[in-house]
Write a protein that holds these residues in place. Sequence first.
Motif, PDB file in Angstrom:
ATOM      1  N   LEU A   1       0.759  -1.290  -0.075  1.00  8.73           N
ATOM      2  CA  LEU A   1       0.086   0.017   0.057  1.00  8.73           C
ATOM      3  C   LEU A   1       1.086   1.207  -0.208  1.00  8.73           C
ATOM      4  CD1 LEU A   1      -3.281   1.424   0.640  1.00  8.73           C
ATOM      5  CD2 LEU A   1      -3.155   1.108   2.720  1.00  8.73           C
ATOM      6  N   PHE A   2       2.155   1.060   0.734  1.00  5.33           N
ATOM      7  CA  PHE A   2       2.654   2.475   0.721  1.00  5.33           C
ATOM      8  C   PHE A   2       3.923   2.834  -0.607  1.00  5.33           C
ATOM      9  CE2 PHE A   2       5.682   5.809   2.486  1.00  5.33           C
ATOM     10  CZ  PHE A   2       6.736   5.480   2.615  1.00  5.33           C
ATOM     11  N   LYS A   3       4.453   1.678  -1.142  1.00  3.71           N
ATOM     12  CA  LYS A   3       4.720   1.395  -2.461  1.00  3.71           C
ATOM     13  C   LYS A   3       4.090   2.396  -3.499  1.00  3.71           C
ATOM     14  CE  LYS A   3       7.898  -2.042  -1.712  1.00  3.71           C
ATOM     15  NZ  LYS A   3       9.033  -3.526  -1.912  1.00  3.71           N
ATOM     16  N   ALA A   4       2.908   1.920  -3.340  1.00  2.00           N
ATOM     17  CA  ALA A   4       2.181   2.482  -4.704  1.00  2.00           C
ATOM     18  C   ALA A   4       1.708   3.171  -4.360  1.00  2.00           C
ATOM     19  CB  ALA A   4       0.206   1.536  -4.159  1.00  2.00           C
ATOM     20  N   ALA A   5       1.633   4.006  -2.873  1.00  4.45           N
ATOM     21  CA  ALA A   5       0.980   5.142  -2.559  1.00  4.45           C
ATOM     22  C   ALA A   5       2.120   6.444  -3.075  1.00  4.45           C
ATOM     23  CB  ALA A   5       0.896   5.662  -0.889  1.00  4.45           C
ATOM     24  N   TRP A   6       3.215   5.944  -2.762  1.00  5.57           N
ATOM     25  CA  TRP A   6       4.696   6.579  -2.835  1.00  5.57           C
ATOM     26  C   TRP A   6       4.987   6.243  -4.836  1.00  5.57           C
ATOM     27  CZ3 TRP A   6       8.041   9.218  -0.157  1.00  5.57           C
ATOM     28  CH2 TRP A   6       9.472   9.518  -0.730  1.00  5.57           C
ATOM     29  N   TYR A   7       4.916   5.744  -5.302  1.00  2.61           N
ATOM     30  CA  TYR A   7       5.067   5.397  -6.758  1.00  2.61           C
ATOM     31  C   TYR A   7       4.265   6.189  -7.509  1.00  2.61           C
ATOM     32  CZ  TYR A   7       8.153   1.688  -6.288  1.00  2.61           C
ATOM     33  OH  TYR A   7       9.395   1.043  -5.462  1.00  2.61           O
ATOM     34  N   TYR A   8       2.987   6.295  -6.872  1.00  2.00           N
ATOM     35  CA  TYR A   8       1.789   7.225  -7.419  1.00  2.00           C
ATOM     36  C   TYR A   8       1.893   8.889  -7.630  1.00  2.00           C
ATOM     37  CZ  TYR A   8      -2.839   8.442  -9.693  1.00  2.00           C
ATOM     38  OH  TYR A   8      -3.448   9.183 -10.530  1.00  2.00           O
ATOM     39  N   TYR A   9       2.106   9.553  -6.244  1.00  7.24           N
ATOM     40  CA  TYR A   9       2.138  10.452  -5.547  1.00  7.24           C
ATOM     41  C   TYR A   9       3.416  10.389  -5.626  1.00  7.24           C
ATOM     42  CZ  TYR A   9      -2.673   9.655  -4.013  1.00  7.24           C
ATOM     43  OH  TYR A   9      -4.447   8.579  -4.578  1.00  7.24           O
ATOM     44  N   ILE A  10       4.544  10.637  -5.530  1.00  7.54           N
ATOM     45  CA  ILE A  10       5.305  11.149  -5.411  1.00  7.54           C
ATOM     46  C   ILE A  10       6.366  10.640  -6.506  1.00  7.54           C
ATOM     47  CG2 ILE A  10       8.098  11.130  -3.975  1.00  7.54           C
ATOM     48  CD1 ILE A  10       5.328  12.058  -2.711  1.00  7.54           C
ATOM     49  N   GLU A  11       6.763   9.364  -7.067  1.00  7.23           N
ATOM     50  CA  GLU A  11       7.190   9.787  -8.174  1.00  7.23           C
ATOM     51  C   GLU A  11       6.048   9.669  -9.431  1.00  7.23           C
ATOM     52  OE1 GLU A  11      10.392   8.238  -8.338  1.00  7.23           O
ATOM     53  OE2 GLU A  11      11.116   7.669  -5.935  1.00  7.23           O
ATOM     54  N   GLY A  12       5.216   9.839  -9.064  1.00  8.80           N
ATOM     55  CA  GLY A  12       4.213  10.148 -10.620  1.00  8.80           C
ATOM     56  C   GLY A  12       4.088   8.914 -11.810  1.00  8.80           C
ATOM     57  N   MET A  13       4.561   8.277 -11.358  1.00 13.43           N
ATOM     58  CA  MET A  13       4.186   6.784 -12.561  1.00 13.43           C
ATOM     59  C   MET A  13       2.834   6.699 -12.357  1.00 13.43           C
ATOM     60  SD  MET A  13       6.491   4.176 -10.552  1.00 13.43           S
ATOM     61  CE  MET A  13       6.572   2.982 -11.562  1.00 13.43           C
ATOM     62  N   THR A  14       2.503   6.156 -13.157  1.00 12.37           N
ATOM     63  CA  THR A  14       0.683   5.810 -14.072  1.00 12.37           C
ATOM     64  C   THR A  14       0.405   4.859 -13.369  1.00 12.37           C
ATOM     65  OG1 THR A  14       1.775   4.752 -15.430  1.00 12.37           O
ATOM     66  CG2 THR A  14       1.279   6.522 -16.120  1.00 12.37           C
ATOM     67  N   GLN A  15      -0.772   4.508 -13.078  1.00  9.06           N
ATOM     68  CA  GLN A  15      -1.111   3.299 -12.047  1.00  9.06           C
ATOM     69  C   GLN A  15      -0.499   1.780 -12.897  1.00  9.06           C
ATOM     70  OE1 GLN A  15      -5.446   3.627 -12.292  1.00  9.06           O
ATOM     71  NE2 GLN A  15      -5.365   5.704 -10.532  1.00  9.06           N
ATOM     72  N   GLN A  16      -1.213   1.854 -14.261  1.00  5.44           N
ATOM     73  CA  GLN A  16      -0.446   0.800 -15.493  1.00  5.44           C
ATOM     74  C   GLN A  16       1.771   0.434 -14.853  1.00  5.44           C
ATOM     75  OE1 GLN A  16      -1.904  -1.305 -16.978  1.00  5.44           O
ATOM     76  NE2 GLN A  16      -0.360  -2.678 -17.130  1.00  5.44           N
ATOM     77  N   GLN A  17       1.458   1.636 -15.025  1.00  4.49           N
ATOM     78  CA  GLN A  17       3.392   1.176 -14.618  1.00  4.49           C
ATOM     79  C   GLN A  17       3.436   0.578 -13.405  1.00  4.49           C
ATOM     80  OE1 GLN A  17       5.005   5.489 -15.340  1.00  4.49           O
ATOM     81  NE2 GLN A  17       5.949   4.768 -16.630  1.00  4.49           N
ATOM     82  N   ILE A  18       2.688   0.765 -11.991  1.00 10.18           N
ATOM     83  CA  ILE A  18       3.173   0.450 -10.684  1.00 10.18           C
ATOM     84  C   ILE A  18       2.315  -1.109 -10.778  1.00 10.18           C
ATOM     85  CG2 ILE A  18       1.556   0.810  -8.451  1.00 10.18           C
ATOM     86  CD1 ILE A  18       1.862   3.453  -9.224  1.00 10.18           C
ATOM     87  N   SER A  19       0.755  -1.016 -12.155  1.00 14.89           N
ATOM     88  CA  SER A  19       0.679  -2.539 -12.284  1.00 14.89           C
ATOM     89  C   SER A  19       1.313  -3.099 -12.362  1.00 14.89           C
ATOM     90  CB  SER A  19      -0.639  -2.743 -12.798  1.00 14.89           C
ATOM     91  OG  SER A  19      -1.428  -3.665 -13.423  1.00 14.89           O
TER      92      SER A  19
END
Length: 307
Positions: free
Chosen positions: A7-25
């Motif tokens: 959960l923390f990683k998903a939030a960090w990558y999306y909100y801080i790193e600016g990655m897309t949901q697909q990239q995080i997936s």
Amino acid sequence: MIKDDILFKAAWYYYIEGMTQQQISELLGLSRMKVVQFLDQARQEGLVQFKVRSDFSNRLQLEKDIIEKYKLDDAYIVPTSPNNVNESVAKAAAQYLNERLKENDYINIGYGETISYTLHYLLSYLDKKVSFISLAGGVSVYAKSLVGSSQISRNNASVDIHLIPAPLIMSSKELATELCNEKSIRNIMDMTVSSDYTLVGIGALDTAATIYKEGHITDSDLVLLKRNGAIGDILSQFYDKDGNMINAELHERLISVKLETLKEKKNVIGVAGGPAKIVSMNAAIKSGMIDILITDEESARALMENY
């Protein structure tokens, strides 16, 4: 606990790193719908509040382990970025400092790409009056983040900037000594003594080092430094595996606060990450130059497992 970590990683990558949901997936091996659910849960639980909290148990335990092992005052560890580790830890450093700075604080700033990134992000967060003081010459590197101005005003913040008006390296020891004795430069160096925080990058001895990319040292210099036992640098001053400065003619030509003085300062924050810097990070922290470490998770685990 594993779910909290993801959960923390998903939030960090999306909100801080600016990655897309697909990239995080793809990165986390989750379905895109699961990533959407995690991000929604992060908002509902208050994990995302214009910044990402880092108080989940496994990362908190890693921070505690690093602090205990190296006798640090503090540590802040963020997920390892699949893109630019330097920029990721710089964002973390900016967030860390912004939460702690008080009105009229003084911050010493080191030399290098990671510190440049940190200043860039910190200036976008600040909402109070602070002062930055450079620890070394090389105005062009600082100017990339500080816009080359003596004062910046934004976000209700007023930032005073005191840069050493000199190159990083002189052509001779005599010129460097003479320049360091100039009143304008001596005044700024004297200001660094009473700072509230000192922010430095930890460099590896390779072609990614800022001092190399800026053209101050050559391939031959790197070879010679390695032969003399150098494994990394802080403030363009090279040290060995135990954190002791090596004998290098280059050091005599630097316009910089001496590396040994870091041990006398309070709240020295070392910002670094990535496999190439593990050896230099270990030596710098072990030597007592660093009080607070900001790094990524993989680097922190490597420090715990390999030393």
